[in-house]
Design a protein around this motif. Structure first.
Motif: not given
Length: 370
Positions: A70-72, A79-82, A96-99, A354-359
């Motif tokens: 599971i990914f946040d 990082k998610a890819f690897f 989604d930790s906020k929702l 490299q800098v973007a997140n999944l959100s």
């Protein structure tokens, strides 16, 4: 994670017979949908597998234990890819930790909502959702806790049917030859030459909307199968700056040993083909003639569609079960997807990833092909 040596490239065994057979010891079968009585004059054999799937729940097909990553949504895409590659899995639910809920699934990315199913829902409902939404992974979510319990796939469902097939009557149509039944794709089969480049293969994946390509030699004989997951492994090896390598070079550079392409022949029975695809735990077989020239593709989706959904669609009492499911997901072969695919493999590793997140990946409406 940056070291290639630290990233094992393998695909985990998605099903263990011991886990499935534990269903017998559990003694549980939650009937979500009642089996259907064949219409008058209809061949009862046609409805055997459909009723089997209606008589078993998603819970029945879940192994006693399995790996679930599971990914946040704040995790960086790179990082998610690897992490997926390192754990030998192809998809992970996004939390989604906020929702405080699961919102999407990576890499089968849906823009508006996560397509999921309850554990007490029937396997028939699961197959319908997988095929009609054109997805390959269906999270099973506990409605009480909101937790993801498992991720169902075509492969897992067919394996469940294969193991328990001895417990139900064997349909007579299983003895028909594959060239006698309308199962598979036999026209305009997408192939690629050994001498073609990986970049050409990527273009065919996008343009023809296929997930694997038979690789053929100069004589037109199939010698291998190259899938979109091979492209993912190529990126994990950091060979995304060498898209001009030939298919022959790409196949020999695979870090994990892959057995030769699995084939089937027109004279073989449907039973033999189902048995082979289930035991080998592959997504498709290449149909060839005596000269090993490609004549078609028989996939898991083709088999499940023919054995389970087609009989239901033909029944006058079950049309309400087959109304189209709403899906607002972006097509995995849209122009945005093509753009993201090219970004992903241009050297060096895209700075965005490299800098973007999944959100933020969700906000851009880009989708990773898998």
């Amino acid at each position: 994670m940056d070291s290639v040596a630290e990233v094992p490239l393998f695909e985990m065994d998605e099903y263990e017979e011991e886990d499935v057979l534990s269903v017998r010891s559990r003694g549980v079968c939650m009937y979500a949908t009642y089996p259907m009585t064949p219409p008058a004059g209809a061949d009862p054999d046609t409805y055997i597998y459909m009723n089997f799937m209606k008589s078993h729940s998603c819970y029945d097909a879940m192994p006693r234990s399995s790996k679930l990553v599971i990914f946040d949504t704040t995790l960086q895409v790179k990082k998610a890819f690897f992490a997926l590659v390192a754990n030998g899995v192809r998809a992970a639910p996004l939390w989604d930790s906020k929702l405080q809920c699961f919102v999407e699934i990576y890499l089968q990315y849906s823009v508006n909502r996560l397509i999921s199913i309850k554990p007490e829902s029937s396997l028939f409902d699961a197959i319908y959702s997988l095929l009609k939404n054109k997805i390959h992974r269906l999270p099973v979510i506990d409605p009480a806790s909101g937790n993801v319990l498992h991720i169902l796939t075509h492969k897992r469902i067919l394996k469940f049917l294969h193991i328990f097939g001895s417990m139900i009557p064997k349909p007579r149509f299983l003895q028909k030859q594959i060239n006698e039944v309308p199962i598979g794709t036999f026209r305009e089969i997408a192939t690629i030459q050994e001498s073609a480049s990986v970049y050409e293969a990527l273009a065919i994946f996008v343009e023809r909307r296929v997930s694997a390509l038979p690789v053929v030699n100069e004589q037109g004989k199939v010698v291998a199968l190259y899938s979109r997951f091979d492209v993912i492994n190529l990126a994990a090896q950091k060979n995304y700056n060498n898209l001009n390598m030939t298919m022959k070079e790409a196949l020999t550079s695979r870090s994990c040993w892959v057995e030769g392409v699995l084939k089937c022949y027109p004279h073989e029975t449907l039973e033999a083909i189902i048995d082979r695809i289930a035991k080998a735990e592959v997504h498709r077989l290449v149909l060839v003639d005596r000269e090993d020239v490609v004549r078609g593709i028989v996939s898991l989706s083709d088999i499940l569609q023919a054995l389970v959904l087609t009989p239901a669609a033909a029944s006058p009492v079950s049309h309400e079960l087959l109304t189209p499911l709403p899906s607002k997901s972006i097509s995995p072969f849209s122009s945005q997807c093509h753009h993201f695919l090219l970004l992903k493999f241009q050297p060096p590793f895209p700075r965005y990833l490299q800098v973007a997140n999944l959100s933020s990946l969700k906000k851009t409406r880009w989708q990773v092909m898998m």
